[in-house]
Design a protein around this motif. Structure first.
Motif, short mmCIF file in Angstrom:
data_model
loop_
_atom_site.label_atom_id
_atom_site.label_comp_id
_atom_site.label_asym_id
_atom_site.label_seq_id
_atom_site.Cartn_x
_atom_site.Cartn_y
_atom_site.Cartn_z
N SER A 96 0.93 -1.29 0.04
CA SER A 96 0.08 -0.11 0.05
C SER A 96 1.10 1.24 0.05
O SER A 96 0.78 2.08 -0.77
N SER A 128 -9.14 9.45 -2.97
CA SER A 128 -10.52 9.01 -3.42
C SER A 128 -11.03 7.87 -1.99
O SER A 128 -10.40 7.20 -1.65
N ASP A 129 -12.35 8.01 -2.10
CA ASP A 129 -13.13 6.89 -1.17
C ASP A 129 -12.82 5.61 -1.66
O ASP A 129 -12.57 5.51 -3.06
N ILE A 130 -12.82 4.61 -0.84
CA ILE A 130 -12.55 3.33 -1.07
C ILE A 130 -14.20 2.60 -1.46
O ILE A 130 -14.72 2.73 -0.48
N ASN A 131 -14.25 2.22 -2.37
CA ASN A 131 -15.51 1.21 -2.70
C ASN A 131 -15.27 0.07 -3.26
O ASN A 131 -14.38 -0.13 -4.05
N CYS A 184 -13.57 -2.83 -2.38
CA CYS A 184 -12.22 -2.94 -2.34
C CYS A 184 -11.67 -4.25 -3.27
O CYS A 184 -10.53 -3.86 -3.96
N LYS A 215 -4.01 3.01 -6.56
CA LYS A 215 -5.32 3.41 -6.17
C LYS A 215 -6.05 1.82 -5.91
O LYS A 215 -6.34 1.57 -4.70
N THR A 236 -3.79 0.23 -3.14
CA THR A 236 -4.18 1.25 -1.60
C THR A 236 -5.52 0.62 -1.41
O THR A 236 -5.54 0.43 -0.01
N ASP A 237 -6.47 0.64 -2.04
CA ASP A 237 -7.71 0.16 -1.71
C ASP A 237 -7.87 -1.38 -1.14
O ASP A 237 -8.51 -1.67 -0.24
N THR A 264 -6.09 -1.64 2.39
CA THR A 264 -6.88 -1.04 3.47
C THR A 264 -8.04 -1.78 3.83
O THR A 264 -8.24 -2.24 4.81
N CYS A 265 -8.75 -2.52 2.80
CA CYS A 265 -9.80 -3.35 2.88
C CYS A 265 -8.95 -4.51 3.62
O CYS A 265 -9.86 -5.23 4.67
#
Length: 122
Positions: free
Chosen positions: A16, A27-30, A32, A102, A105-106, A109-110
């Motif tokens: 990450s 940006s928001d995480i959607n 993941c 991205k 990172t997403d 984080t997930c």
């Protein structure tokens, strides 16, 4: 099993961090682990697909307390770690690099959030 969890956690945090250096966005995480992007370079695409597979399979194996699968994923984890530099070098296009950052990172984080929930579920 805790040692393997720590190693995988460190991998995802490392990836990450490495993926976000120089071209991070906020940006928001959607969704993941869903496939949001495709990459021009097949090696980069394979790396992202392998990273996604590792995260999904590890969460499932850990949730099921399947130590054999967790161990095999730890081996796969080492393979992915070694490939990161080679893949990062191929990201010469800034848009591709941003997408790569991205996605990693997403997913990292997930993964961190999922592992925290699993470890604190009892």
């Amino acid at each position: 099993m805790v040692t393997i969890v720590k190693k995988l956690f460190i991998l995802f945090v490392f990836l990450s961090f490495c993926g976000s250096i120089g071209f991070s966005d906020n940006s928001d995480i959607n969704d993941c682990y869903t496939e949001k992007y495709s990459f021009q370079d097949p090696l980069v695409q394979k790396y992202v697909d392998d990273y996604r597979t590792l995260a999904i399979n590890f969460i499932a194996a850990f949730n099921e307390n399947n130590l054999e699968t967790v161990q095999s994923l730890a081996d796969f984890n080492q393979e992915i770690t070694y490939k990161f530099s080679e893949v990062a070098e191929r990201l010469t296009d800034i848009e591709e690099a941003q997408k790569f950052s991205k996605v990693l990172t997403d997913m990292a984080t997930c993964f961190t959030n999922d592992m925290t929930l699993l470890m604190n579920r009892d």
